[in-house]
Design a protein around this motif. Structure first.
Motif, PDB file in Angstrom:
ATOM      1  N   ASN A   1      -4.586  21.691 -65.739  1.00  0.00           N
ATOM      2  CA  ASN A   1      -3.280  21.888 -66.318  1.00  0.00           C
ATOM      3  C   ASN A   1      -3.049  23.322 -65.901  1.00  0.00           C
ATOM      4  O   ASN A   1      -1.810  23.867 -66.031  1.00  0.00           O
ATOM      5  N   TYR A   2      -3.899  24.314 -65.409  1.00  0.00           N
ATOM      6  CA  TYR A   2      -3.732  25.626 -65.419  1.00  0.00           C
ATOM      7  C   TYR A   2      -3.756  25.837 -63.886  1.00  0.00           C
ATOM      8  O   TYR A   2      -4.183  25.346 -62.878  1.00  0.00           O
ATOM      9  N   GLN A   3      -2.474  26.550 -63.565  1.00  0.00           N
ATOM     10  CA  GLN A   3      -2.103  27.152 -62.122  1.00  0.00           C
ATOM     11  C   GLN A   3      -3.360  27.868 -61.577  1.00  0.00           C
ATOM     12  O   GLN A   3      -3.538  27.422 -60.174  1.00  0.00           O
ATOM     13  N   VAL A   4      -3.980  28.392 -62.368  1.00  0.00           N
ATOM     14  CA  VAL A   4      -5.006  29.298 -61.692  1.00  0.00           C
ATOM     15  C   VAL A   4      -6.070  28.285 -60.831  1.00  0.00           C
ATOM     16  O   VAL A   4      -6.762  28.673 -59.880  1.00  0.00           O
TER      17      VAL A   4
ATOM     18  N   ASP B   1       1.780  37.681 -59.438  1.00  0.00           N
ATOM     19  CA  ASP B   1       2.569  36.447 -59.809  1.00  0.00           C
ATOM     20  C   ASP B   1       1.967  35.683 -60.686  1.00  0.00           C
ATOM     21  O   ASP B   1       1.734  34.545 -60.730  1.00  0.00           O
ATOM     22  N   GLY B   2       1.257  36.326 -61.883  1.00  0.00           N
ATOM     23  CA  GLY B   2       0.774  35.749 -62.936  1.00  0.00           C
ATOM     24  C   GLY B   2      -0.652  35.202 -62.667  1.00  0.00           C
ATOM     25  O   GLY B   2      -1.027  34.542 -63.640  1.00  0.00           O
ATOM     26  N   LEU B   3      -1.391  35.332 -61.471  1.00  0.00           N
ATOM     27  CA  LEU B   3      -2.534  34.728 -61.086  1.00  0.00           C
ATOM     28  C   LEU B   3      -3.458  35.974 -60.789  1.00  0.00           C
ATOM     29  O   LEU B   3      -3.177  36.834 -60.204  1.00  0.00           O
TER      30      LEU B   3
ATOM     31  N   TYR C   1       4.635  31.901 -68.990  1.00  0.00           N
ATOM     32  CA  TYR C   1       4.838  32.616 -67.634  1.00  0.00           C
ATOM     33  C   TYR C   1       3.400  32.364 -67.068  1.00  0.00           C
ATOM     34  O   TYR C   1       2.519  32.849 -67.402  1.00  0.00           O
ATOM     35  N   CYS C   2       3.467  31.683 -65.890  1.00  0.00           N
ATOM     36  CA  CYS C   2       2.201  31.210 -65.375  1.00  0.00           C
ATOM     37  C   CYS C   2       1.193  30.467 -66.171  1.00  0.00           C
ATOM     38  O   CYS C   2       1.616  29.587 -67.016  1.00  0.00           O
ATOM     39  N   ASP C   3       0.148  30.947 -66.269  1.00  0.00           N
ATOM     40  CA  ASP C   3      -0.942  30.429 -67.445  1.00  0.00           C
ATOM     41  C   ASP C   3      -0.660  31.321 -68.638  1.00  0.00           C
ATOM     42  O   ASP C   3      -1.600  30.919 -69.663  1.00  0.00           O
ATOM     43  N   PHE C   4       0.142  32.173 -68.831  1.00  0.00           N
ATOM     44  CA  PHE C   4       0.248  33.054 -70.002  1.00  0.00           C
ATOM     45  C   PHE C   4       1.391  32.382 -71.025  1.00  0.00           C
ATOM     46  O   PHE C   4       2.111  31.812 -70.440  1.00  0.00           O
TER      47      PHE C   4
ATOM     48  N   TYR D   1      -3.888  33.714 -72.830  1.00  0.00           N
ATOM     49  CA  TYR D   1      -4.012  33.562 -71.593  1.00  0.00           C
ATOM     50  C   TYR D   1      -5.058  32.215 -71.466  1.00  0.00           C
ATOM     51  O   TYR D   1      -6.146  32.135 -71.956  1.00  0.00           O
TER      52      TYR D   1
END
Lengths: 311, 212
Positions: free
Chosen positions: A235-238, A290-292, B119-122, B144
């Motif tokens: 579920n997480y972009q990272v 970019d949030g990663l 925002y992204c994973d935040f 996070y």
């Protein structure tokens, strides 16, 4: 006409040769006519035989004469197309209206192009065979048919050996725990838990890694019926990003002769993610882009980079 | 549930609470965060009833009963510096029955409400802290999601907080240092909210108009 003669096409000789062939044909048919008619009625048997032999001899002589004539002419005609590198298509260059039908120059271009293409294709196929992305021989299709003995034995390793390799790797890295299961026949599935950072599902075929999925430490890796969920993504972009990179690593680390080394290299690389949230990018020095966080790990140095900072 | 940092954002000079919240949310939207609904955290204070106090004359402990819209089926009961109990929402009814032991403090209800941003994973929640009819301050919560160990991702969180809080970036919350390497849980977030609410309660009330 002079330039025509210069390339060896003697039209005069041609027409003479054609009429010589006609003469030869008619004299040959006269021989057979004479044989068909046989001996004519004459007073005595002796006279009949004499007349027939004389007639037959005459006919054969004329055949011989015509044949000699044809041979002489054929030497004059020569073999015009043989000395040209493009054979008969070379005659296209004789076309006087180059501007309207530039066939010959186009033909030369195409010939050069196809020559080059063949050369480059040969080089490329040589290089690609060295760095083949196909990691086993039984996917090779056509080429596998050609050399059926080149099949690696790595696909038929005993499960016991696979277990040994995996447990050795498990002992090698204390912060990494590997759980091996075989839910579907002999193919192993690994659930790798790396510290309290992430979990990785690794689908193996013998000692080849077929697929990896990276998920968060707090994410569920099982389906509702308690099996490892090898299809759904994180579920997480990272972790989706890390999954992409892990798939790249699968293709990077390969050594068909030593599959255990490949698995070990992959796990060593994977272990560098223990600092996924702690290591700043080695290029820009920041944690976030970019949030990663820096999701890429260099294959050799294992340094952390953002996806866009690596080069 | 990831690592969460709850902090207080001071009201900008010459601005109301509402205006400061708007300023913050605009900054978040500029950053590329998407609004995803709202959130609410509330807290009620209970005194230990006088009858149950020991003979040594010890002061009554305060208990806080809290709810978080992120965990709609749960109820959190905390003592200051003490254990945190996570129960079903039925716990509220139980508290009524326990009147003899715990008495609700009058007009002690404090809550924070506001928009929730992704925002992204935040996950960022900017809330207006209200006590009774008056707005008392602004809470900023940043979660996070992918990380579960607070000490692992504090530097990363700090960098993110700096990107929109600027000079008002807080220090590491005390709960982060409590247990090294422990998995962060919802109770840790509630402890931070409790501490934030206590801090705001002690502050002098700033009368601000224009709050619902």
């Amino acid at each position: 006409m002079a330039d025509v003669l210069s390339v060896g096409v003697n039209l005069e000789a041609f027409s003479q040769a054609i009429s010589a062939i006609q003469a030869l044909r008619s004299s040959v048919s006269r021989v057979f006519d004479c044989l068909k008619d046989g001996m004519r009625n004459k007073e005595t048997l002796e006279g009949r035989e004499k007349a027939f032999i004389a007639h037959f001899q005459d006919n054969l002589h004329s055949v011989n004469r015509d044949l000699n004539e044809l041979e002489r002419l054929s030497n004059l005609v020569g073999k015009p197309s043989e000395n040209h590198p493009l054979h008969n298509s070379g005659l296209l260059s004789l076309d006087p209206v180059q501007d309207k039908t530039p066939l010959y120059s186009q033909l030369l271009q195409a010939y050069k192009w196809s020559n080059k293409l063949q050369y480059h294709a040969g080089l490329a196929s040589g290089l690609l065979n060295q760095q083949s992305l196909k990691r086993s021989a039984n996917q090779m299709g056509v080429s596998a048919k050609r050399r059926p003995k080149a099949q690696p034995t790595t696909l038929v390793l005993p499960p016991q050996y696979v277990d040994d390799v995996i447990s050795r790797i498990d002992r090698m890295f204390p912060e990494m725990s590997i759980h091996l299961s075989r839910p579907n026949g002999t193919s192993a599935m690994l659930l790798v838990t790396l510290g309290k950072v992430l979990k990785v599902i690794v689908v193996m075929r013998s000692l080849f890694i077929d697929r990896t999925i990276v998920k968060g430490y707090n994410e569920n890796v099982y389906t509702e019926d308690g099996k490892l969920d090898i299809w759904s993504k994180s579920n997480y972009q990272v972790f989706q990003k890390v999954t992409d990179h892990a798939t790249t690593a699968l293709l990077h680390y390969q050594l068909p002769q030593m599959p255990d080394v490949v698995v070990r290299s992959f796990m060593t690389w994977l272990r560098s993610y223990i600092k996924l949230f702690q290591a700043p990018c080695q290029r820009c020095g920041k944690f976030l882009q970019d949030g990663l966080p820096p999701t890429w790990r260099d294959f050799r140095t294992l340094e952390a980079f953002h996806d866009t900072c690596r080069q | 549930m990831g690592v969460t940092c709850v902090s207080q954002m001071p009201v900008a000079e010459g601005k109301s609470v509402q205006q400061t919240v708007e300023l913050l949310t605009r900054k978040l939207e500029m950053l590329g965060a998407e609004k995803q609904g709202t959130f609410c955290v509330d807290c009620e204070t209970y005194h230990t009833a006088a009858s149950t106090l020991g003979s040594q004359g010890q002061a009554g402990k305060l208990m806080y009963v809290m709810h978080n819209s992120e965990y709609p089926l749960s109820c959190f009961a905390l003592f200051e510096n003490g254990p945190c109990l996570i129960a079903d929402t039925n716990f509220d009814v139980l508290m009524v029955k326990l009147k003899g032991f715990f008495q609700s403090a009058k007009a002690s209800k404090i809550e924070t409400r506001g928009p929730r941003y992704q925002y992204c994973d935040f996950l960022v929640k900017v809330g207006t802290v209200t006590m009774g009819p008056s707005a008392r301050g602004i809470s900023v919560e940043v979660e996070y999601g992918p990380c579960v160990v607070a000490s692992d991702c504090w530097s990363l969180l700090l960098e993110f907080l700096q990107s929109f809080l600027g000079s008002h970036t807080p220090g590491a919350p005390p709960v982060f240092g409590n247990r090294h390497d422990a998995v962060y849980g919802p109770a840790d977030t509630m402890i931070q909210y409790m501490e934030l609410f206590n801090k705001i309660r002690k502050q002098q009330q700033v009368p601000v108009a224009g709050i619902r």
